[in-house]
Enzyme design. Structure first.
Site, PDB file in Angstrom:
ATOM      1  NE  ARG A 226      -3.923  -0.629   0.412  1.00 23.44           N
ATOM      2  CZ  ARG A 226      -4.931  -0.657  -0.466  1.00 23.44           C
ATOM      3  NH1 ARG A 226      -4.860  -1.452  -1.510  1.00 23.44           N
ATOM      4  NH2 ARG A 226      -5.992   0.109  -0.290  1.00 23.44           N
ATOM      5  CG  ASP A 250       1.607  -1.815  -8.776  1.00 22.51           C
ATOM      6  OD1 ASP A 250       1.501  -1.415  -9.949  1.00 22.51           O
ATOM      7  OD2 ASP A 250       0.722  -2.479  -8.201  1.00 22.51           O
ATOM      8  CD  GLU A 255      -2.560   4.136  -5.865  1.00 20.50           C
ATOM      9  OE1 GLU A 255      -3.652   3.665  -6.275  1.00 20.50           O
ATOM     10  OE2 GLU A 255      -1.661   3.426  -5.382  1.00 20.50           O
ATOM     11  CG  HIS A 274      -3.011   0.176  -7.214  1.00 20.14           C
ATOM     12  ND1 HIS A 274      -3.410   0.898  -6.116  1.00 20.14           N
ATOM     13  CD2 HIS A 274      -3.113  -1.125  -6.842  1.00 20.14           C
ATOM     14  CE1 HIS A 274      -3.767   0.080  -5.133  1.00 20.14           C
ATOM     15  NE2 HIS A 274      -3.593  -1.149  -5.556  1.00 20.14           N
ATOM     16  CB  SER A 276       1.721  -5.409  -9.051  1.00 24.18           C
ATOM     17  OG  SER A 276       0.978  -5.326  -7.849  1.00 24.18           O
TER      18      SER A 276
END
Length: 317
Positions: A226, A250, A255, A274, A276
């Site tokens: 996170r 990632d 975001e 984000h 993966s």
């Protein structure tokens, strides 16, 4: 009755659920109305934070399922203190995220970024690259995803130590598991540090200036957990100052990552949005898990992936 928090993209494979119950689909604005009288809530839009402001309208809610592994967006104080059962989508993303991490390790070791740059420039640039066999990795987070990462990295020849709540010498997936209180000592031994811990009060900001300072200057940091695990300004400072050699990221505190953020332009950083765990077929897989759990809920059977709301994740069996 089931309420579903979603945007324009409704979950697939819902025909069996719609045949068995009244289903109300709602966006963030319509969620309070959809929750009134609802027994269950599917948070399909797992990045949304709309559940907390709408939670007061949940007058009959007994079960909430989120279409992600992380539950921090729905684990606000009122939810934590309630009797509402919480389940997540643990198990869907394990293999895909492990493959992503192995890809990042190889991308760093084999210097693919320089190779691609030289190819675009039509420049023949011969050089040596690193081996990964025998290198050391530390995986911070020993849940199912962390274990899948450990198994794949070990198969590629790395020695993998885990960091979790409790130290263990004998472990089926890790060389050893160290307690989180020994994190900084473990970081100093790692060539690759992988963050995959859940975001909780105990883990928020755990990768800060002190943590990066404890790493080798040749270490690479990979975050597939996170964004809130990392103090982003400290990471930028560590990368710019060559305190660590690189990062593959990632997930982020904010975001999408703002276009003017310095991480975009750092030469030793790999950025992905984000994704993966998002393999071809991941959405049907998420829906299948929920539909299976919904059948169990209707039959009064134990549900899969019940989250301990005090810990913030599904406890290991």
């Amino acid at each position: 009755m089931l309420a579903v928090l979603c945007a324009d993209d409704r979950p697939p494979l819902m025909a069996a659920v719609e045949a068995a119950a009244e289903v109300r689909y709602a966006d963030a604005a319509g969620l309070p109305a959809a929750l009134r009288g609802a027994d269950c809530l599917l948070v399909w839009d797992f990045l949304s934070r709309a559940v907390e402001p709408a939670f007061a309208a949940a007058d009959r809610l007994g079960w909430l399922h989120i279409a992600s592994t992380g539950v921090d967006n729905v684990l606000f104080p009122a939810m934590r203190q309630s009797d509402v059962l919480l389940t997540n989508s643990s198990g869907i993303f394990d293999g895909a995220i492990a493959e992503y991490v192995l890809g990042c390790v190889l991308a760093f070791a084999k210097d693919f970024r320089t190779t691609l740059t030289a190819q675009r420039e039509k420049r023949w640039y011969h050089r040596e690259t690193e081996r990964i066999a025998g290198r050391r990795a530390v995986v911070v987070g020993t849940g199912p995803i962390g274990r899948a990462i450990a198994r794949l990295l070990a198969a590629a020849g790395l020695q993998v130590t885990g960091v979790g709540r409790t130290a263990r010498v004998a472990d089926p997936d890790f060389v050893a598991v160290q307690a989180s209180s020994d994190l900084h000592k473990c970081l100093g031994e790692a060539d690759f540090v992988v963050a995959v811990a859940p975001l909780t009060d105990a883990t928020a900001g755990m990768f800060d200036k002190a943590a990066f300072g404890a790493m080798k200057p040749t270490a690479r940091f990979i975050n597939v957990g996170r964004g809130g695990l990392v103090v982003t300004d400290d990471l930028v400072e560590a990368l710019q100052g060559k305190v660590i050699a690189g990062a593959a990221l990632d997930v982020f505190e904010i975001e999408p990552l703002p276009v003017r953020h310095p991480l975009w332009s750092l030469p030793n950083v790999l950025i992905s949005p984000h994704m993966s765990g998002d393999f071809v077929g991941w959405l049907p897989a998420l829906a299948e898990l929920f539909v299976d759990n919904f059948g169990k809920w209707q039959a009064g059977m134990p549900l899969r992936n019940v989250v301990d709301k005090q810990l913030g994740y599904v406890p290991a069996r």
